[in-house]
Design a protein around this motif. Sequence first.
Motif, short mmCIF file in Angstrom:
data_model
loop_
_atom_site.label_atom_id
_atom_site.label_comp_id
_atom_site.label_asym_id
_atom_site.label_seq_id
_atom_site.Cartn_x
_atom_site.Cartn_y
_atom_site.Cartn_z
N ALA A 130 0.83 -1.20 0.00
CA ALA A 130 0.00 0.00 0.00
C ALA A 130 0.87 1.25 0.00
O ALA A 130 0.60 2.22 -0.73
N GLY A 131 1.93 1.25 0.81
CA GLY A 131 2.83 2.39 0.83
C GLY A 131 3.52 2.60 -0.50
O GLY A 131 3.68 3.75 -0.96
N GLN A 132 3.93 1.50 -1.14
CA GLN A 132 4.55 1.60 -2.46
C GLN A 132 3.57 2.20 -3.46
O GLN A 132 3.96 3.03 -4.30
N ALA A 133 2.31 1.77 -3.39
CA ALA A 133 1.30 2.28 -4.33
C ALA A 133 1.08 3.78 -4.15
O ALA A 133 0.98 4.53 -5.12
N ILE A 134 1.03 4.23 -2.90
CA ILE A 134 0.82 5.65 -2.62
C ILE A 134 2.01 6.49 -3.12
O ILE A 134 1.84 7.50 -3.80
N PHE A 164 3.06 0.51 -12.35
CA PHE A 164 2.88 -0.10 -11.04
C PHE A 164 3.10 -1.61 -11.12
O PHE A 164 3.76 -2.20 -10.26
N ALA A 165 2.57 -2.23 -12.15
CA ALA A 165 2.69 -3.69 -12.28
C ALA A 165 4.14 -4.12 -12.42
O ALA A 165 4.56 -5.10 -11.79
N VAL A 166 4.93 -3.41 -13.20
CA VAL A 166 6.31 -3.84 -13.40
C VAL A 166 7.14 -3.60 -12.15
O VAL A 166 8.03 -4.40 -11.82
N ASP A 167 6.85 -2.53 -11.41
CA ASP A 167 7.58 -2.28 -10.17
C ASP A 167 7.33 -3.37 -9.14
O ASP A 167 8.24 -3.76 -8.39
N SER A 208 5.91 -14.77 -12.31
CA SER A 208 6.14 -13.36 -11.96
C SER A 208 7.15 -12.72 -12.90
O SER A 208 7.05 -11.53 -13.22
N TRP A 209 8.12 -13.51 -13.38
CA TRP A 209 9.08 -12.99 -14.36
C TRP A 209 8.37 -12.70 -15.69
O TRP A 209 8.63 -11.70 -16.35
N GLY A 243 6.57 -4.77 -18.22
CA GLY A 243 7.74 -3.97 -18.53
C GLY A 243 7.73 -3.43 -19.95
O GLY A 243 8.06 -2.27 -20.18
N VAL A 244 7.35 -4.26 -20.90
CA VAL A 244 7.33 -3.79 -22.29
C VAL A 244 6.24 -2.76 -22.49
O VAL A 244 6.40 -1.80 -23.27
N ALA A 245 5.11 -2.91 -21.77
CA ALA A 245 4.05 -1.92 -21.87
C ALA A 245 4.50 -0.57 -21.31
O ALA A 245 4.28 0.48 -21.92
#
Length: 228
Positions: A26-30, A59-62, A145-146, A153-155
């Motif tokens: 949640a903190g990462q998202a904020i 957000f997804a790639v992070d 997950s990879w 990542g490509v997006a």
Amino acid sequence: MKPIWRFLRGNGLTLAFGTGFVLALAGQAIAGHAEFNNDLIAGQLHPVSFGGYLLTSDFAVDVTENWQSEYLQFFLYIFGTVWLLQKGSPESKELHKAGLETDEEQKLGRYAKHDSPRWASAGGVRQAWYSRSLGILMCTLFVLSWLAQSVAGVAAYNEEHLRELQAPISWFQYLGAADFWNRTLQNWQSELLAVGSMAIFSVYLRQRGSPESKPVGSAHTSTGIEGG
């Protein structure tokens, strides 16, 4: 002891780390949302809502680039410690136990106990699968997950290039791109360093009461002995 407290005590490790994971995510998202919008505003683009950010490839790639490195760590460690040893480390098996060990040592087949998992005594494919199920699961989660990281990542990579009026690239091209491998290898090297450090430092250093450490009074050469 009331059932709820018995449950909390018996599952404290999973619950504590699970709660920590949710709070950290949640903190990462904020923080990520704020940074993402700052970049958009700097590029004279409209900011996105918090919900919109959660659906972005950034957000997804992070998230997934960290997940895949963690699952790789556990996969390699689970399989590697079958054969690889470290004298004096509680993270290693005893030096004479390298390999798959005997059925008796692993409580398989006719050596299974009354409370052993049912497939430990099943024999055949079921026993072979179950006896490697933890490593297989970690490998599967790593691969998934990879794969998710590469797709997100490509997006994200192409979105950035389009904002700069550059041509997008394909998924296969991205797998050979420096951006993909920079994201991947910076996580792999940190995980391998952490595991290697733990294996060697635990030879000489102690943490009283932790099963990840040898008992405080154990010799430095004691291998495969854990505290409790």
